[in-house]
Design an enzyme around this catalytic site. Structure first.
Site, PDB file in Angstrom:
ATOM      1  N   LYS A 151      14.683  -6.624   4.979  1.00 52.10           N
ATOM      2  CA  LYS A 151      14.896  -5.664   6.058  1.00 52.10           C
ATOM      3  C   LYS A 151      16.193  -5.903   6.829  1.00 52.10           C
ATOM      4  O   LYS A 151      16.752  -4.966   7.416  1.00 52.10           O
ATOM      5  CB  LYS A 151      13.715  -5.665   7.028  1.00 52.10           C
ATOM      6  CG  LYS A 151      12.452  -5.037   6.459  1.00 52.10           C
ATOM      7  CD  LYS A 151      11.377  -4.890   7.515  1.00 52.10           C
ATOM      8  CE  LYS A 151      10.148  -4.192   6.968  1.00 52.10           C
ATOM      9  NZ  LYS A 151       9.135  -3.921   8.021  1.00 52.10           N
ATOM     10  N   LYS A 168       0.817  -1.213   0.000  1.00 53.71           N
ATOM     11  CA  LYS A 168       0.000   0.000   0.000  1.00 53.71           C
ATOM     12  C   LYS A 168       0.855   1.269   0.000  1.00 53.71           C
ATOM     13  O   LYS A 168       0.323   2.380  -0.043  1.00 53.71           O
ATOM     14  CB  LYS A 168      -0.929   0.000   1.222  1.00 53.71           C
ATOM     15  CG  LYS A 168      -2.038  -1.044   1.161  1.00 53.71           C
ATOM     16  CD  LYS A 168      -2.912  -0.977   2.399  1.00 53.71           C
ATOM     17  CE  LYS A 168      -4.179  -1.820   2.251  1.00 53.71           C
ATOM     18  NZ  LYS A 168      -3.909  -3.244   2.038  1.00 53.71           N
ATOM     19  N   ASN A 222      13.901  -0.372   7.329  1.00 48.40           N
ATOM     20  CA  ASN A 222      12.757  -0.300   6.427  1.00 48.40           C
ATOM     21  C   ASN A 222      12.768   0.965   5.563  1.00 48.40           C
ATOM     22  O   ASN A 222      11.875   1.154   4.741  1.00 48.40           O
ATOM     23  CB  ASN A 222      11.439  -0.388   7.199  1.00 48.40           C
ATOM     24  CG  ASN A 222      11.064   0.914   7.871  1.00 48.40           C
ATOM     25  OD1 ASN A 222      11.920   1.594   8.436  1.00 48.40           O
ATOM     26  ND2 ASN A 222       9.793   1.281   7.813  1.00 48.40           N
TER      27      ASN A 222
END
Length: 285
Positions: A68, A17, A89
Site C-alpha cells: 500500500k 475476500k 489501496n
C-alpha cells in the site's frame, strides 16, 4: 473475445475476500467483466505494473499488504486523499493511460458511521487501538470528521508520529496499548451530546493472533465499538461490547464499503448495494 478485468494484488493473497465481493456484484449486474487475485511479492511491483500497463484489458487493481505504501512512487498520479493518507489501496488506469492511486479505505471505514456523523455533537472522541497500516486511513478519516484521537499502540512514539503526520491539529493522545487492558475507575461525565468510538485497528483478535485485551471500564456509555478484523467476523471484542449493551460495527462493513468505492472506479457503474445482505451471507459461508 477479450474480457476487461480488475484484480487484487498482495502477498499473501489467497485469503482475500475481494474476488468474492466484486464477483458477486459483477454477477448481479450481468457485466461481462472479471475480477481476479494475483500474488505479487516484494520486489515484483515494478515488473507487475510494467506488464499491466501494456494489457488493454486491465482496468486497475486493489492493493493490499505489503504494497500500500511501496506502490506509491511507481504511480503517475495520486488522488489528494491517497497522498494525505500516504497509502494506496486502489489503482485505476485513467483515460490518458496514467496510473492513478486512490485510497478507498477512508470511505469504507466511515460508511457505516454516516448516520451517526450526520448528527451534531458537542464532542467526539475515538480510541484507536493499533498503529499499523490500517490505522493510517482510520486516523485520517476520523480527524477530518472532528474527532479527538487517542491512538494506543505498543510503541507510543510510533503513534505520535502517525498523529504528527496525519492529524497534526487537535489535542490528541498516545497512551500505551496496555493502558486499556486493565480496569479504570475513571468516572465518565454525562455523555449526552458526545460521540465515543472505540476501534480495533490491529490484528489482535484475528484467528491465529493473540486476543485484544480491552477492559470495558474504558468505554464511555453509548460508545460504538468497531472492529476491522474479518476472521472471525464476530470477534471477542464485539461479543463483549454487545454484552455491555454497546452498538457494534464489524469488519465486513469497512471491507464492503471500500470495495464499493473501488468497484465504481474500475467498472464505471455503482455497486448494487441493495444486495448487501445476500453478499454478507456469501462471505460468511
Amino acid at each position: 473475445m477479450s474480457t476487461p478485468y480488475a484484480e487484487v494484488i498482495g502477498d499473501p493473497i489467497s485469503q482475500s475476500k475481494s474476488p468474492d465481493i466484486h464477483g458477486f456484484w459483477l454477477g448481479e449486474l450481468g457485466l461481462a467483466s472479471d475480477y481476479r487475485a494475483t500474488r505479487v511479492q516484494d520486489g515484483e511491483l515494478p515488473d507487475y505494473l510494467s506488464g499491466r500497463r501494456g494489457d488493454p484489458d486491465w482496468l486497475g487493481c486493489n492493493v493490499t499488504m505489503p504494497h500500500k505504501q511501496t506502490i506509491i512512487p511507481l504511480l503517475d498520479r495520486l488522488h489528494p486523499l491517497a497522498k494525505r493518507v500516504g497509502a494506496v489501496n486502489t489503482v485505476v488506469r485513467a483515460g490518458d493511460g496514467a496510473l492513478v492511486g486512490y485510497n478507498t479505505d477512508v470511505a469504507g471505514f466511515l460508511e457505516p458511521l454516516q448516520s451517526m456523523l450526520a448528527d451534531k455533537h458537542l464532542f467526539r472522541m475515538a480510541r484507536i487501538l493499533g498503529t499499523g497500516g490500517a490505522a493510517r486511513a482510520i486516523i485520517a478519516g476520523l480527524a477530518q470528521e472532528g474527532f479527538t484521537l487517542v491512538i494506543a499502540g505498543r510503541n507510543p512514539a510510533k503513534a505520535r508520529a502517525l498523529l504528527d503526520e496525519l492529524a497534526p491539529d487537535g489535542e490528541h493522545h498516545t497512551p500505551p496499548l496496555d493502558h486499556f487492558a486493565t480496569e479504570t475507575d475513571f468516572a465518565f461525565d454525562d455523555r449526552e451530546g458526545c460521540c465515543d468510538l472505540i476501534v480495533n485497528a490491529s490484528p489482535l483478535g484475528m484467528r491465529g493472533q493473540p486476543p485484544l485485551a480491552f477492559d470495558f471500564s474504558h468505554a464511555p456509555p453509548g460508545s460504538i465499538v468497531y472492529d476491522i478484523v474479518t476472521d472471525p467476523l464476530d470477534t471477542p471484542l464485539l461479543k463483549d461490547a454487545r454484552a455491555a449493551g454497546l452498538h457494534t460495527v464489524d469488519g465486513l462493513s469497512m471491507l464492503i464499503g471500500q470495495a464499493a468505492a473501488a468497484f465504481e472506479k474500475f467498472f464505471g457503474v455503482p455497486a448494487p448495494r441493495g444486495s448487501d445482505d445476500r453478499l454478507r451471507e456469501r462471505l460468511m459461508q
